[in-house]
Every structure is written in C-alpha cells, then in structure tokens.
Design an enzyme around this catalytic site. Structure first.
Site, PDB file in Angstrom:
ATOM      1  CE  LYS A 156      -2.793   3.099   2.720  1.00  0.00           C
ATOM      2  NZ  LYS A 156      -2.117   4.253   2.081  1.00  0.00           N
ATOM      3  CB  SER A 158       2.126   7.750   0.283  1.00  0.00           C
ATOM      4  OG  SER A 158       1.559   8.954   0.722  1.00  0.00           O
ATOM      5  N   GLY A 208       6.501   5.279   8.411  1.00  0.00           N
ATOM      6  CA  GLY A 208       5.598   6.419   8.517  1.00  0.00           C
ATOM      7  C   GLY A 208       5.681   7.052   9.888  1.00  0.00           C
ATOM      8  CD  GLU A 230      12.293   4.802   8.984  1.00  0.00           C
ATOM      9  OE1 GLU A 230      12.051   5.665   9.868  1.00  0.00           O
ATOM     10  OE2 GLU A 230      12.356   5.056   7.785  1.00  0.00           O
ATOM     11  CB  CYS A 264      13.327   8.784   8.469  1.00  0.00           C
ATOM     12  SG  CYS A 264      11.688   8.492   7.788  1.00  0.00           S
TER      13      CYS A 264
END
Length: 463
Positions: A156, A158, A208, A230, A264
């Site tokens: 899936k 974004s 996310g 993560e 990140c």
C-alpha cells in the site's frame, strides 16, 4: 471516490487520480497473494534471484522516466530523483547477488551428539505500508529481501504517489515476478487493518509516523503477526570543538536539505560545542540561505518544494510556535501560504516544551543548540523520543567512538551524515521504530529460522 491522486507540489496542479479498492477487491488481493505464495516459495532460489537482477537492470534502463515521476509527484529535484533510482537498482542487485549466501543453511556448534541446522525459510504473504518521501527506495528495501526469500508482498503506497507505485509494479512484472508475488494495492487504512488481521497474512512492515505505526502494531500484536516499523527521527548532528568546520558546515547543509529535509535520517538537531558555536552558526546560516527553493525540473535545482502545500503549512506552524516562545530565525523565515516551497531556515533558542524541540521537523528547518561540553552534547542528543541516526564531527576518532557508544540511536556516523546502502542495516530505537531493513538483517525479519536437529543414531541402530 478517488483517494489516490497525483498533485504536482511545485504547481498545485491535479494531474491524475485513481480509485481505492473495493472490499471485494481486497479479498481478491489476499487470495491472489496466498495462492502465489504456495508456488513462489518453492521456486528455485536462482529463479527468484534472477527476477531481482532483471529489476535492477530495468531501473537503470528507465532511470530518466522513473526519476521524472518522482519529480512530478513529490517534487524531488531531478538529480536527487536519479540518485534514488540508482540506489534502488543497487538494492535489487544486492539481494540477487547475496541471496544464496544469506539463505544458506547454518550449521550450529552444539554440545550434544549429531547435527543441528538452522534453515531460513519464508513465512507467507507480507503487507508493506509505504511513505511518499522515497517512493521507490522504501519499496525496494521492503520488497527485495522478501521476494527473494520466497514471501509474497502486498504494497500500500502513499496516496500522493500512485503513478510511482504503478511504475514499480510494472517493472517487477516485466522483470518476471509472477502474478500475485508483488501486488500494488490502492487500499484504505481500514482495508490495511483488515489485511493485517487476516490469518493468511503473516507480517506487516510500515514506514511512517508513530501514530500510523502504533495503529498497525496494535492490530498486528492482537493477531500475533510479526511487524517492522520505521517511524522517523530527530537526528542529532554533534560538532565538537576540534571538528573540521569546513567539512562540518558543508555536511550540515547537505544533511539538512537533502530531499528538501524530508528524510527520516536527515540531520535535524545541530548540537555544537561552545568553543566553535558562534563560528559554526554564522557559517551554517549563511550557507543555508545561499540555497533557495526552485523548480525541481530544472537540472540545477538543489532544493525543490515540499511534497505538498499541507506539509509546508504544518512546518510553518512549528516554526511560528518556536518563535512565539522565544526562538530566533537566524536564517530563513515563515514563507507565504502559496505553494509547497519552503526556504532553508535556521532556528536558535528553541526551548523544551515547544514543537520544534520535540517533534520531527520534516522540511528544511534546522535547530541549533549550544553544548557546554562533549558530555553535554550527548545529553542534549539523547533528550529526544526518537533514536534513528546520529552524526559526530571531531578529529579525535577515539572520542567519536566513545560518543557513538553513548548515543541512543540505531545508526551513528562519524564525520559523515547518514547515508543508505544495501549492505548497511537500517533502523532505530525508541519511537524511531522496531526491526531492521537492508543488509543480511533485512532478509531475516520475515523469515522462519527453522531448527532441524539430527541426533547421532543410538548404538545398534541401523545405518
């Protein structure tokens, strides 16, 4: 209703939209993935590796086309977009080249008689929930090890990068990945929860926010499913008094502005020892202001827009909150509310209790802290709910190693910003997540480490 939509962040133009799956289609995805697993897990390892090798080749052959999609959907400057595609090709190739080594049986040294062997086997269909900041890279580090291991994957993506998601599925199909082994699913969050809860699914990986991670972990835990999370970071960049300031300043700018600061592992909190604080701050602020956002399709652009106007507005709110509570913007300022562009900004005087102190700043905003000493720098660095990556700048390598041992982080870089590579494990601690991706660690997260024990035959037993 269409919930997957390409909106050019540089212009605000809506380019394309795609409908979400129906509940019946979700059931079809689960059935197809399960059926494919029954045969894929038995496919010869050389065949599974071969499709990854071909996927790497196709990424390299179509680098310009794939990069253009990243620029269109998430505003990534072309040079950075091509770099992402190149890294993805390397990841697929890495797992193709090392699969036999990683999946070879391990002979244990045991106290008892006979043999003990650990086999590395697949466990079944795995769901991956992917973010928008690195659409190809995030999928590759999840899909490559699992596909070559023999699992099947349901991805899936974004909702703002559907065309990138479709491009990945198309390339893997052309590379020879059988139907059902890799499925792109334009699913809703509720449908993902349904998939994770389904007994046919054996694990879930999410990159996310911690809110999304907590929701997925709750469902996975309730149904006894393995999960890897993560969840971002607020990465410290420590500059000690003896650091090479030319290198530290240059890397600080690169570490903060790469992918418009939407990474990140981007350097976000700059913790500078008192003796060099003023000089570092002056040079850093000047270098940050010298980089201004521009059209991401221009080959010379180093800083494009954020992925959406909403992201820019959210970042502006955090900056405004910091300034309201006494912080100073020594570079940059809160931008106008048009578009998704955001100027490089440097904040000082950010105090605990403000959003800029505790939250992940997902954009080109740096927070600079003054540290009285190396030990004070470590204390400030660890004063965070996150623990993903960290950087330490000093000419004393022994001191850097000692600091690295004290930092609460999953990855520490000495005289370098964090960089991803196929052979380096990726992951964090605290609210930055659970589990590891990439390298040999990544292929073991969703694997059955099966013990096969063969005791020595007893006396008198037939051969």
């Amino acid at each position: 209703m269409s919930i997957y939509q390409t909106v050019n962040p540089a212009t605000g133009e809506s380019v394309a939209s795609f409908p979400a799956l129906s509940d019946n289609e979700v059931e079809g995805v689960l059935s197809q993935s399960t059926e494919a697993y029954a045969s894929w897990r038995k496919a010869p390892l050389k065949d599974r590796a071969a499709v990854l090798k071909r996927a790497a080749e196709l990424h390299r052959e179509r680098a310009d086309e794939l990069a253009a999609l990243l620029t269109l959907e998430v505003g990534k400057p072309l040079a950075e977009a091509r770099g992402e595609v190149a890294l993805v090709a390397n990841i697929y190739e890495y797992y193709a080249d090392h699969a036999e080594e990683f999946l070879d049986d391990e002979q244990l040294s045991i106290a008892g008689p006979g043999e003990a062997i650990v086999r590395t086997e697949p466990i079944g269909p795995i769901v991956g929930v992917m973010p928008w900041n690195f659409p190809y890279y995030q999928v590759a580090r999840f899909a490559a090890p699992n596909v070559v291991l023999g699992n099947t994957v349901i991805v899936k993506h974004s909702r703002n990068c559907p065309q990138s998601a479709l491009a990945i599925e198309s390339i893997l199909k052309e590379a020879g990945v059988p139907a059902g082994v890799y499925i792109n699913a334009f699913a809703t969050s509720g449908q993902i929860a349904t998939m994770v809860a389904d007994p046919r699914v054996r694990g879930v990986s999410l990159t996310g926010s911690e809110k999304a991670g907590s929701a997925v972990a709750e469902v996975a835990g309730r149904h006894m499913k393995k999960f890897v999370l993560e969840l971002g970071g607020s990465d410290p960049f420590i500059v000690l008094a003896d650091a090479d300031l030319d290198r530290a300043v240059s890397d600080a700018v690169a570490g903060r502005l790469y992918n418009a600061g939407q990474a990140c592992t981007a350097s976000k909190r700059f913790i500078v020892e008192d003796a060099v604080y003023d000089e570092f701050l002056s040079r850093f602020a000047e270098a940050m202001e010298a980089v201004q956002p521009n059209d991401p399709t221009d080959s010379g652009t180093k800083l494009g827009p954020l992925a959406s106007r909403a992201a820019a507005e959210e970042l502006a709110e955090i900056v405004d909150d910091a300034i309201l509570h006494g912080a100073t913007a020594v570079a940059g300022s809160t931008p106008g509310r048009e578009g998704a562009f955001f100027p490089p900004t440097v904040l000082t005087g950010v105090v605990p209790g403000t959003r800029a102190y505790s939250e992940e700043l997902f954009g080109p905003v740096a927070v600079v802290h003054r540290a009285a000493s190396a030990s004070d720098a470590v204390e400030i660095a660890n004063d965070s709910a996150y623990g993903l990556a960290a950087s330490v700048y000093t000419t004393d390598e022994a001191a850097a190693r000692e600091i690295a041992a004290q930092l609460e982080a999953g990855m520490v870089w000495i005289n370098s910003v964090s960089r991803s590579a196929p052979d380096l494990p990726f992951g964090g601690v605290k609210l930055s997540g659970v589990g590891r991706e990439l390298s040999r660690f990544g292929i073991n997260e969703f694997a059955n480490k099966k013990l096969v024990r063969i005791p020595k035959p007893s006396a008198g037993a037939s051969a």
